[in-house]
Motif scaffolding. Structure first.
Motif, PDB file in Angstrom:
ATOM      1  N   ALA B  86       0.836  -1.193   0.000  1.00 44.33           N
ATOM      2  CA  ALA B  86       0.000   0.000   0.000  1.00 44.33           C
ATOM      3  C   ALA B  86       0.875   1.248   0.000  1.00 44.33           C
ATOM      4  O   ALA B  86       1.890   1.318   0.693  1.00 44.33           O
ATOM      5  N   VAL B  87       0.465   2.237  -0.780  1.00 43.69           N
ATOM      6  CA  VAL B  87       1.205   3.500  -0.838  1.00 43.69           C
ATOM      7  C   VAL B  87       0.217   4.645  -0.742  1.00 43.69           C
ATOM      8  O   VAL B  87      -1.002   4.454  -0.894  1.00 43.69           O
ATOM      9  N   VAL B 187      -9.625   4.845   1.053  1.00 43.89           N
ATOM     10  CA  VAL B 187      -8.695   3.795   0.658  1.00 43.89           C
ATOM     11  C   VAL B 187      -9.214   3.169  -0.623  1.00 43.89           C
ATOM     12  O   VAL B 187     -10.353   2.707  -0.670  1.00 43.89           O
ATOM     13  N   ALA B 188      -8.395   3.194  -1.663  1.00 39.31           N
ATOM     14  CA  ALA B 188      -8.780   2.564  -2.932  1.00 39.31           C
ATOM     15  C   ALA B 188      -8.224   1.162  -2.933  1.00 39.31           C
ATOM     16  O   ALA B 188      -7.007   0.970  -2.820  1.00 39.31           O
ATOM     17  N   TYR B 218      -3.544   3.760  -1.553  1.00 42.22           N
ATOM     18  CA  TYR B 218      -3.822   2.874  -2.675  1.00 42.22           C
ATOM     19  C   TYR B 218      -3.338   1.481  -2.316  1.00 42.22           C
ATOM     20  O   TYR B 218      -2.222   1.322  -1.820  1.00 42.22           O
ATOM     21  N   VAL B 219      -4.191   0.511  -2.550  1.00 46.81           N
ATOM     22  CA  VAL B 219      -3.801  -0.877  -2.316  1.00 46.81           C
ATOM     23  C   VAL B 219      -3.856  -1.605  -3.650  1.00 46.81           C
ATOM     24  O   VAL B 219      -4.936  -1.950  -4.119  1.00 46.81           O
ATOM     25  N   ILE B 229      -4.881  -5.394   2.680  1.00 45.30           N
ATOM     26  CA  ILE B 229      -5.891  -4.380   3.000  1.00 45.30           C
ATOM     27  C   ILE B 229      -5.717  -3.915   4.439  1.00 45.30           C
ATOM     28  O   ILE B 229      -5.785  -2.723   4.752  1.00 45.30           O
ATOM     29  N   LEU B 230      -5.440  -4.876   5.305  1.00 50.20           N
ATOM     30  CA  LEU B 230      -5.219  -4.552   6.717  1.00 50.20           C
ATOM     31  C   LEU B 230      -4.026  -3.605   6.858  1.00 50.20           C
ATOM     32  O   LEU B 230      -4.091  -2.597   7.576  1.00 50.20           O
ATOM     33  N   ASP B 231      -2.982  -3.921   6.145  1.00 47.28           N
ATOM     34  CA  ASP B 231      -1.786  -3.066   6.164  1.00 47.28           C
ATOM     35  C   ASP B 231      -2.141  -1.643   5.752  1.00 47.28           C
ATOM     36  O   ASP B 231      -1.728  -0.677   6.404  1.00 47.28           O
ATOM     37  N   ALA B 232      -2.938  -1.524   4.687  1.00 47.62           N
ATOM     38  CA  ALA B 232      -3.295  -0.191   4.192  1.00 47.62           C
ATOM     39  C   ALA B 232      -4.076   0.584   5.243  1.00 47.62           C
ATOM     40  O   ALA B 232      -3.815   1.770   5.485  1.00 47.62           O
TER      41      ALA B 232
END
Lengths: 440, 244, 669
Positions: B86-87, B187-188, B218-219, B229-232
């Motif tokens: 994710a960024v 969050v995309a 962005y994921v 997704i959790l990380d994001a």
């Protein structure tokens, strides 16, 4: 209310339903060429009446075109003091997809329920004209991700039929394995969702955990949790070696035991069973009339399954016990799904046990309905799925499909009449309906 | 009732120890990672040609477009990207030719510890939806980290967007964003909202969620795994607050 | 006759004078009524604080001395009535825009008649006031807008019930006259048949006027069916029924120690009324029908408290007796005030939107006057018994009385108290649904922008004022109770001390005690506690130098759909449907469907357009309808052989009557 009104007269509806339930009607009226159409028809409808192809085709198309939101099921106008439309959606957390339900009510009781689709139309199939089959398959997988294997299998079967290609035998086994795994996942997911709606929190968590385990098994066996690319030539992970098969078999047998234990506990929960019993009932006549498919149809006492009706490899070599229930309510649909999970585990066990060594002899594809045009038909988790593919010069000319959700939406809407608001989630989940399949 | 307790007991603890420990092998199938350009070498033209979604260019691999079809694997690329991808800027999704990472280190310290999530599907295939929903299952148990799903954007801090934005969903999406109280984040999730994914260029679609809302994270992925997704989402909590 | 006596006389006279003024200048007539009400209010306050006052006195036609006077009991009812009349009369100045002066005339006449009957010192004058009140209010209902046939039939129903009530009241008064030999207020303590006759006749007569079950038809039908003017409805529902309660209290105060069954019957009627009234209010869709049903519920509560008081007296439980009486009085006061606000609000909503239909109003006035909305909020919260408003204190006192029914010795009375308590509690819950409908779905809530409403200060100020009174009565309940003590003493015949005391650190006299002590409640502490909390929050906000609250308005979230599309708004009707379906046996709910399209194929669920209506029925209406049909049949039969229309026959009847009288007199002497 935008979108086309439901304009079919009852007699025409009858024909429409017969077509829907029993056979796929190619959009240009060439339905009569479908090889055993008449035979299938006689299975369910005792007295066939003359079919007017223009009406059938026109009506069928009406459902799929037109500006959104458009109706997915017949819905009537209701008048009366205090009646109003309760718009549910398109964004509602109770339903993880985007789609709307217009509930006509005078409070508490649902008089009419109209599912409205078109919010997530991605125009996938229309945009496929001119694409190669390989590129098209990537899109079709992503039409409805949780039933990707069925869609790709049906599409590839149709494309192969259109091109007259033969397929390595092992390829068909891989497709069947992927579909059965995904059937288990989807049915367990339905169980988890219904348990969630009934506040069976432990049961729901355990079912979700089991579904996650199936996803992980799919990820390990095919390299992708949702089987994207798994059935295509050059997918991320190539097919199963004997040690892999053994490991998969072991894991699946454990999952099967888990599932049985879990279901035993659900059967102990009287409140759970009571809640879904007689919720959203669909009677046999209506199911046939409106063309229901899959577990919905089998829960009304109609034994219809493409895996038995279109016996090709590997199903013609395997034992499949086809479940059937008669009550037609949410419980009956869930019971059918539960038995199908068991049947699928058994099918997978047989497959892994008798896996063909090497690619095997090429299997000829089914003969095209017209030159350059083929049909592919599989039993998706929610029912009969048909793809109609035309090929020209090695590229796709047109692709259209009749999906199980499309066939079952009207039955959901009919079953919800005179139900109360709280029945909604139990009913919806028990049909396994997807907006993604109708918005394409 | 006792039998349920007994069963829960015998099942044991399923929950991952992420983010205390890195994601396990079972949680990251092959396609959880992005294809990485070969180290110290230009990207072969055959790899560029093999990509069905124009994610690969001589400049590098655009993770935001990649749908993980794995065709480029035969052309010299490897599914070897970082599992946590994710960024917070669209440009950071480009894996440049010749190797090297673009994984940024700056956290987004905009929100507090406990976050309420609202999911909007603007035209997805359900895979991303179900991966987001899977966060609540016992394997990931998002509640242990203070992440809760809400039924109304009125209670939400984070808007999770899945799917390629279709024209009819533009307005509902805007309404959901409008209904959220501030501070809020978007969050995309997946290639679809980032770039249109596999359906980029189809009629009746918006090219990217960027046209509609300011995206915070962005994921990439098709779909990203629950861990990604959790990380994001955890990245929205900012530095030093990642652990539950 | 001192200065206060003159004031009292003047105010009663001014009511009748204002009727004359109204015939020429309706608005001036209303203003004069307001002045008369204010005078009466002043007199009644004096009568409660400074002791009974004596007005004009004269010699009656039958030899009894007649006079206008206020003792504790009548002063209380005069206070409750005049308090709301001031607001209603001021409101009417703006509200009544008719050309015809008849509404104003009848309005003033009704007020005067009630003032007369309350201030009458003899039962004869009481009867005169009573009948004038019935006729004048009949005249008010006739001024209703709408289909004439409907108005006439509703007014006729009202008249029938009103005259039946008068008949029983006459019977009760006649009984007392026989017992005591005078129309003056002399206690009649002898037990026995006559006493029972007086009680039964009084209970029937006054219950008919109070509109409690099974006579509640007289309450909701004229108000709801005829769409009577709102100011008339306020008078009918708040003070006409109050006059009924007054009559019952007055007759009971003249009778001796009650046997157990008097209390039991009163309690039973009250409990049934509470339940039925609340239930029907919750499913009513009419901005005035709903408050009218709520009146049935509230009058039921008065009867419940009175029933407990009578039982306690019969059982010799002095403390409970006094406490239940305080409960009954406070309930009567709280209801009269709050209900007035509700009817005035209904008229205000009609003024703004042109309809009495809750589902059609659907928030149409939410952008209207804030004062009126706050007043309505106060009244609806009070009627749904939310602390610290007057209705809450009253409901608490009634329930506390019921809780103490365990003290009664006979098991069946205890059981009755138990059942009545359950009915009251259920009614208290159901009435909340009704009030949420009225305020929430009717006046306040609508996700879409409200229609621009006609604003009118003349309507909203009285509503706001009444709302403020409701709040004040609740917060100041311990002091109000002390103020009411003379009224209770006057009824009970023993000096009554207000049930207030202290507990913990709450200052003495700030709390209401039930029993000795049984339960305790301190209404003033509710706003004080809330205020302290608010101060803490405000202090935290001010001292903490937090960034100012940023207010951002966003549209209502309707699952992603655009909000406020017509026909997509949850209706007040829908809010009540759950109850309609759950209580189908009591409400007689039935769904009527008529198919508008082609007939469906047999055995297949094929959709066709249809229209649907969910109807509820008042089972008592069916009973009365049957009664009317029976009466008509009897009348038709009589017409054939008694009332033939031949002059000769009628002369013969007269002759027979004269002969009978002559023979009776001859035989008697």
């Amino acid at each position: 209310m935008s979108g086309p009104a439901w304009t079919v007269t009852p007699a025409e509806r009858y024909e429409l339903s017969a077509e829907h339930a029993l056979a796929y009607v190619p959009p240009d009226g060439a339905f009569a060429l479908y090889n055993d159409y008449a035979q299938r028809r006689s299975v369910l409808v005792p007295t066939p009446s003359p079919v007017r192809p223009e009406d059938v085709v026109a009506t069928w198309r009406d459902q799929l075109v037109g500006p959104p939101p458009r109706r997915l099921a017949p819905q009537e106008t209701v008048e009366g003091y205090g009646t109003f439309t309760f718009p549910y959606g398109p964004v509602s957390m109770g339903v993880p997809e985007s789609g709307r339900f217009d509930v006509i009510t005078y409070g508490e009781r649902i008089l009419e329920l109209g599912p409205l689709g078109g919010y997530k139309s991605r125009h996938v199939l229309n945009a496929l004209a001119g694409a190669t089959i390989e590129d098209a398959a990537l899109r079709i997988e992503r039409l409805a991700g949780n039933v990707s294997a069925s869609h790709v299998a049906a599409f590839l079967a149709a494309a192969e039929s259109a091109r007259g290609e033969s397929v390595p035998r092992s390829e068909l086994w891989v497709r069947a394995l992927a579909q059965e795994l995904q059937r288990v996942y989807n049915h367990v997911h339905v169980l988890a969702r219904i348990a969630e709606a009934a506040s069976q929190n432990v049961g729901s968590a355990q079912s979700h955990a089991l579904a996650e385990e199936i996803l992980r098994l799919q990820g390990r066996a095919f390299g992708h949790r949702w089987l994207f690319g798994a059935l295509l030539p050059g997918g991320p992970a190539r097919h199963l070696d004997p040690p892999d098969r053994k490991a998969l078999d072991r894991e699946l047998q454990r999952c099967a035991r888990e599932f049985d234990a879990l279901w035993e506990l659900f059967l102990d929960s009287r409140t759970f069973i009571d809640r879904i019993q007689s919720t959203c009932p669909v009677d046999r006549a209506s199911a046939v009339h409106w063309g229901g498919v899959g577990p919905t149809l089998r829960a009304c006492g109609v034994r219809w399954d493409d895996r038995l009706r279109v016996p090709g490899p590997p199903y013609n070599d395997l034992f499949l016990a086809l479940p059937e229930e008669r009550d037609g309510d949410a419980l009956a649909r869930l019971l059918v799904r539960v038995q199908e999970v068991r049947a699928s585990f058994l099918l997978i066990e047989q497959m892994l046990d008798r896996w063909p060594p090497g690619p095997g002899s090429p299997e000829p594809a089914s003969s095209p309905v017209l030159p350059g045009r083929g049909l592919g038909r599989v039993e998706a988790p929610s029912g009969d799925l048909v793809y109609d593919v035309s090929v020209a010069n090695g590229k796709l000319a047109s692709v259209s499909a009749r999906t199980p959700s499309q066939a079952n939406w009207p039955l959901f809407a009919l079953g919800m009449r005179n139900a109360v608001f709280t029945d909604f989630h139990f009913a919806l989940e028990s049909f396994g309906l997807l907006f993604a399949e109708t918005d394409r | 009732m006792p039998s349920w307790i007994e069963r829960s007991w015998t099942r044991g603890i399923l929950t991952t120890r992420y983010p205390r420990t890195p994601a396990s092998e079972a949680e990251t199938p092959a396609t959880a990672r992005a294809p990485v350009p070969p180290q110290g070498a230009p990207i072969p033209p055959s790899a560029v040609a093999s990509c069905p979604v124009e994610a690969i260019s001589p400049r590098g691999v655009d993770q935001g477009r990649c749908i993980r079809c794995a065709r480029c694997l035969t052309q010299g690329l490897r599914l070897d990207g970082a599992a946590e991808s994710a960024v917070s800027a669209r440009s950071e999704l480009l894996l440049p030719a010749g190797g090297g990472t673009t994984r940024p280190t700056a956290p987004l310290a905009s929100l507090g510890r406990s976050l309420h999530l609202f999911l909007v599907d603007v035209g997805s295939c359900n895979a991303c939806n179900l991966e987001v929903v899977a966060l609540a299952n016992p394997f990931y148990d998002s509640q242990r980290l203070g992440l809760f799903f809400t039924n109304s954007p009125r209670h939400a801090d984070v808007l999770l967007v899945v799917g390629v934005p279709t024209e009819p969903m533009v307005e509902p999406l805007r309404r959901a964003y409008e209904a959220m109280p501030g501070p809020k984040a978007v969050v995309a999730i997946g290639a679809c909202p980032i770039s249109g994914g596999a359906f980029r260029g189809n009629p009746g679609l918006r090219g990217s969620i960027d046209e509609l809302l300011p995206v915070d994270v962005y994921v990439p992925g098709c779909p990203p795994t629950p861990i990604q997704i959790l990380d994001a989402i955890l990245r929205l909590r900012g530095a030093g607050r990642r652990e539950g | 006759m001192d200065g206060w006596g003159v004031l009292l006389t003047l105010s009663v006279a001014l009511f009748f004078g204002s009727a004359v003024v109204a015939a020429a200048r309706p608005k001036l007539g209303y203003a004069t009524s307001a002045v008369a009400s204010a005078l009466l209010l002043a007199a009644s306050v004096e009568a409660l604080v400074g002791g009974p006052i004596q007005g004009a006195a004269w010699s009656g036609p039958l030899g009894d001395p007649e006079s206008l006077a206020l003792n504790g009991l009548s002063a209380f009812f005069a206070l409750a009535a005049s308090l709301v009349w001031v607001a209603t009369a001021v409101y009417s100045v703006t509200y009544d825009e008719r050309r015809s002066p008849w509404l104003a005339v009848c309005f003033s006449l009704t007020l005067g008649a009630i003032a007369l009957l309350v201030a009458s010192s003899s039962l004869l004058l009481f009867l005169i006031g009573w009948e004038t009140m019935t006729i004048a209010s009949y005249g008010m209902i006739l001024q209703a807008t709408g289909r004439r046939g409907r108005v006439f039939s509703a007014a006729f129903v009202f008249l029938v019930f009103g005259e039946a009530s008068t008949l029983f009241v006459i019977l009760a008064v006649a009984g007392l006259r026989v017992g005591t030999g005078t129309f003056a207020e002399v206690p009649y303590v002898a037990a026995g048949g006559l006493s029972t006759l007086v009680f039964v006749a009084a209970l029937l007569g006054f219950a008919l006027k109070m509109g409690v079950a099974p006579f509640h038809m007289s309450e909701w039908l004229p108000i709801a069916h005829s769409s009577a003017p709102s100011n008339a409805s306020a008078v009918l529902s708040s003070t006409l029924t109050l006059a009924g309660a007054y009559g019952l209290f007055r007759v009971l105060s003249l009778l001796g120690a009650p046997p157990l069954w008097w209390g039991a019957v009163t309690l039973g009627i009250g409990a049934v009324s509470v339940l039925l009234g609340a239930l029907f209010a919750a499913v009513s869709e009419h901005t005035k029908g709903l408050p009218a049903y709520s009146t049935i519920e509230n009058n039921g509560l008065i009867l419940v408290a009175l029933g407990i008081a009578l039982l306690a007296r019969a059982e010799g439980l002095e403390t409970l007796y006094v406490f239940a009486l305080f409960a009954a009085f406070f309930q009567a006061l709280a209801h009269a005030v709050a209900k007035t606000a509700l009817f005035l609000a209904a008229g205000w909503a009609e003024h703004a939107t042109g309809t009495f239909d809750l589902t059609s109003i659907a928030g149409g006035v939410k952008d209207g006057d804030r004062g009126a909305l706050l007043g309505t909020l106060s009244a609806t919260l009070s009627l749904s018994a939310a602390p610290p408003l007057a209705g809450f204190v009253a409901e608490w006192m009634v329930l506390e009385s019921l809780f103490q029914s365990y003290q009664f010795v006979p098991a069946w009375v205890q059981f009755l108290g138990l059942v009545a308590g359950a009915a009251v509690a259920l009614g208290a819950g159901l009435i909340v649904i009704a009030m949420v409908k009225f305020l929430g779905f009717g006046l306040l809530w609508n996700p879409s922008a409200a229609r621009p409403a006609r604003r009118s200060r003349g309507l909203s100020v009285p509503i706001a004022a009444v709302g403020a009174v409701v709040l004040g009565l609740g917060v100041g309940a311990p002091w109000v109770l002390r103020f009411l003590a003379p009224a209770v003493s006057s009824f009970a015949g023993v000096p009554a001390i207000a049930p207030v005391g202290s507990l913990l650190s709450v200052p003495n006299g700030w709390s209401i005690l039930s029993g000795s002590p049984f339960g305790i409640l301190s209404p003033p502490m509710v706003p004080i506690t809330i205020g302290i909390g608010a101060c803490v929050a405000a202090g935290y906000y001010l001292l903490g130098r937090r960034p100012g609250p940023s207010v951002r308005r966003s549209p209502v979230w309707m699952a992603g759909s655009p909000p406020g599309r017509p026909g997509e708004v949850y209706t007040s009707f829908g809010y009540g449907t759950g109850l309609r379906l759950m209580m189908a046996t009591i409400l007689g709910t039935r769904e009527i469907r008529s198919s508008a399209g082609a007939v469906s194929e047999a055995g297949l669920a094929t959709p066709v357009p249809y229209s649907v209506d969910l109807e509820v029925l008042d089972v008592f209406k069916l009973f009365y309808d049957d009664l009317v049909r029976g009466g008509e049949a009897v009348a038709a039969a009589l017409k054939g052989w008694v009332m033939t229309g031949h002059l000769g026959r009628y002369l013969a009847y007269i002759l027979i009557v004269v002969l009978a009288v002559v023979i009776y007199v001859a035989a008697a002497t």
